[in-house]
Design an enzyme around this catalytic site. Structure first.
Site, PDB file in Angstrom:
ATOM      1  CD1 TRP A  92      -2.576   1.841   0.508  1.00  0.00           C
ATOM      2  CD2 TRP A  92      -1.935   1.872   2.674  1.00  0.00           C
ATOM      3  NE1 TRP A  92      -3.060   2.645   0.922  1.00  0.00           N
ATOM      4  CE2 TRP A  92      -2.959   2.898   2.102  1.00  0.00           C
ATOM      5  CE3 TRP A  92      -1.401   1.867   4.017  1.00  0.00           C
ATOM      6  CZ2 TRP A  92      -3.243   3.755   3.168  1.00  0.00           C
ATOM      7  CZ3 TRP A  92      -1.894   2.723   4.577  1.00  0.00           C
ATOM      8  CH2 TRP A  92      -2.775   3.703   4.622  1.00  0.00           C
ATOM      9  CG  ASP A 125      -2.486  -2.900   6.957  1.00  0.00           C
ATOM     10  OD1 ASP A 125      -3.711  -2.907   7.422  1.00  0.00           O
ATOM     11  OD2 ASP A 125      -2.067  -1.886   6.188  1.00  0.00           O
ATOM     12  CE  LYS A 147     -10.475   0.528   2.634  1.00  0.00           C
ATOM     13  NZ  LYS A 147      -9.986   1.346   1.750  1.00  0.00           N
TER      14      LYS A 147
HETATM   15  C1  LMR Z   1      -6.715   2.657  -0.668  1.00  0.00           C
HETATM   16  O1  LMR Z   1      -5.761   1.844  -0.628  1.00  0.00           O
HETATM   17  O2  LMR Z   1      -7.285   3.102  -1.830  1.00  0.00           O
HETATM   18  C2  LMR Z   1      -7.258   2.826   0.615  1.00  0.00           C
HETATM   19  O3  LMR Z   1      -6.892   1.967   1.698  1.00  0.00           O
HETATM   20  C3  LMR Z   1      -7.525   4.245   0.738  1.00  0.00           C
HETATM   21  C4  LMR Z   1      -6.505   4.962   1.333  1.00  0.00           C
HETATM   22  O4  LMR Z   1      -6.257   5.686   2.441  1.00  0.00           O
HETATM   23  O5  LMR Z   1      -5.363   4.955   0.282  1.00  0.00           O
END
Ligand code: LMR
Length: 400
Positions: A132, A213, A248
């Site tokens: 992420w 996570d 979510k």
């Molecule tokens: C995403 O990855 O799109 C979500 O987790 C929102 C974010 O905060 O990035």
């Protein structure tokens, strides 16, 4: 000379800036597959019925807006631990857990990062490659040193388990390894139960600490099934961090609701860890915002409401899985010369499409189709009305 002359313009956030750009786009046919937000068949992100019901009850019963405890209400800790670990494991572990109600999963990550930076002897934080986009920002903002481990095979667009396992075996004792509990963000490629078993054994043998996570519980295969990795790691006898999010699965994105659970070695350790977590919270945002947490308590704490909510999670997950199949079928029917069947094997909202940064930019700038520049697509944003245009644009781009 101005006081702020030294301030440089920062790059826009690679995910959240897409929403701003999408809103400003005047093309009536624009398609938003950027940020990870669930949409229904009509393209809306509705408030869940159970959330409406919980809010109605809260409006009738709330009597105060006074501060919450620094780590939140005890009921919140207990109910979120139960969802995360299951009731049997939770009751076995409860004394060793230090939990905090945090502003979203990101808040949990950042509180943990601050706690680690201040209290532990400089462990490195290992992130999956790719991960992420904000993981790096959150852990490095706390001053922690980052490393990355192998995870994904970009040629097959699937998990490279052998490379991943070799990485896991090479991580030094005492370092912290951030693993995606389910619905890997950004790739959608998850570990099987057997693979979790193996990684848990490696963690134990190599004595590194897992940090899971857990932002998408219920969006992969089910609320219980998606907790397999967390529960397997928690049963390992060792230490564990979990960042949990309700953005979510309860759709509480903007209410910012999450939890941090730190599994320690003993009750005494849990108390000391909790006291330091309180310092991290107090010096960041003092204590958590109550509204979203109260919704979580209202839903998870009432068996009837919880059952209804489980049905809502199932409906969201089923829609995402249906859309994955429809998308692959549509790409096949359009005769695109590329195998996209991997999309059906991935879990959750995201897929790494294999599209390049240039193609992502072209999609956005020429066609008003928004995906993250890494090639990540939020498949949950596909609907039967935007699917035909998405498919024909991809056909024209990929087969030229
Ligand atoms: C995403 O990855 O799109 C979500 O987790 C929102 C974010 O905060 O990035």
């Amino acid at each position: 000379m101005s006081f702020f002359d030294s301030v440089k313009l920062a790059p826009a956030d690679p995910i959240l800036s897409l929403t701003e750009a999408f809103k400003a786009d005047t093309n009536p046919e624009k398609i938003n597959l950027g940020v990870g937000v669930f949409v229904d068949e009509s393209g809306a992100t509705p408030i869940l019925d159970t959330v409406h019901e919980a809010e109605k009850r809260l409006a009738e019963t709330n009597t105060t807006k006074s501060y919450l405890p620094i780590t939140g209400k005890p009921d919140y800790a207990s109910l979120t631990q139960e969802l995360c670990f299951g009731s049997e494991l939770k009751s076995r572990l409860a004394g060793r857990l230090a939990s905090a109600h945090t502003p979203g999963g990101t808040g949990a990550l950042r509180v943990a990062a601050d706690f680690i930076a201040k209290n532990l002897s400089s462990p490195k934080i290992w992130l999956s490659s790719p991960s992420w986009a904000n993981h790096k920002g959150v852990f490095s903002a706390a001053g922690l040193e980052l490393e990355s481990y192998d995870y994904f095979d970009h040629s097959t667009l699937s998990l490279d388990y052998e490379a991943f396992k070799a990485s896991m075996e090479s991580i030094p004792a005492g370092d912290i390894v951030v693993l995606h509990a389910c619905c890997h963000n950004p790739t959608g490629a998850d570990l099987s139960s057997e693979q979790w078993n193996e990684v848990a054994e490696i963690a134990k043998a190599k004595e590194w600490i897992p940090f899971l996570d857990f932002a998408y519980q219920g969006f992969g295969t089910g609320l219980e099934e998606d907790a397999y990795g967390v529960r397997r790691m928690a049963s390992n006898g060792g230490l564990l961090f979990v960042a949990q999010s309700f953005s979510k699965n309860i759709g509480l994105y903007r209410d910012r609701v999450g939890a941090l659970h730190i599994l320690t070695g003993s009750e005494d350790e849990a108390q000391r860890v909790s006291s330091q977590v309180k310092i991290a919270v107090r010096s960041n945002y003092s204590n958590p915002p109550t509204h979203g947490g109260d919704i979580v308590i209202a839903i998870l704490g009432d068996p009837a409401l919880r059952e209804r909510w489980e049905g809502e999670v199932t409906a969201m997950r089923d829609r995402i899985n249906r859309v994955r199949i429809q998308f692959v079928d549509a790409l096949k029917e359009a005769g695109i010369n590329r195998d996209f069947s991997f999309l059906e094997k991935q879990n959750g909202m995201f897929s790494f499409t294999g599209l390049t940064q240039e193609q992502a930019i072209e999609l956005r700038e020429k066609h008003s189709i928004y995906i993250v520049e890494s090639g990540r697509m939020n498949v949950a944003g596909i609907t039967s009305s935007n699917l035909p245009r998405l498919t024909s644009v991809l056909k024209s781009m990929l087969d030229n």
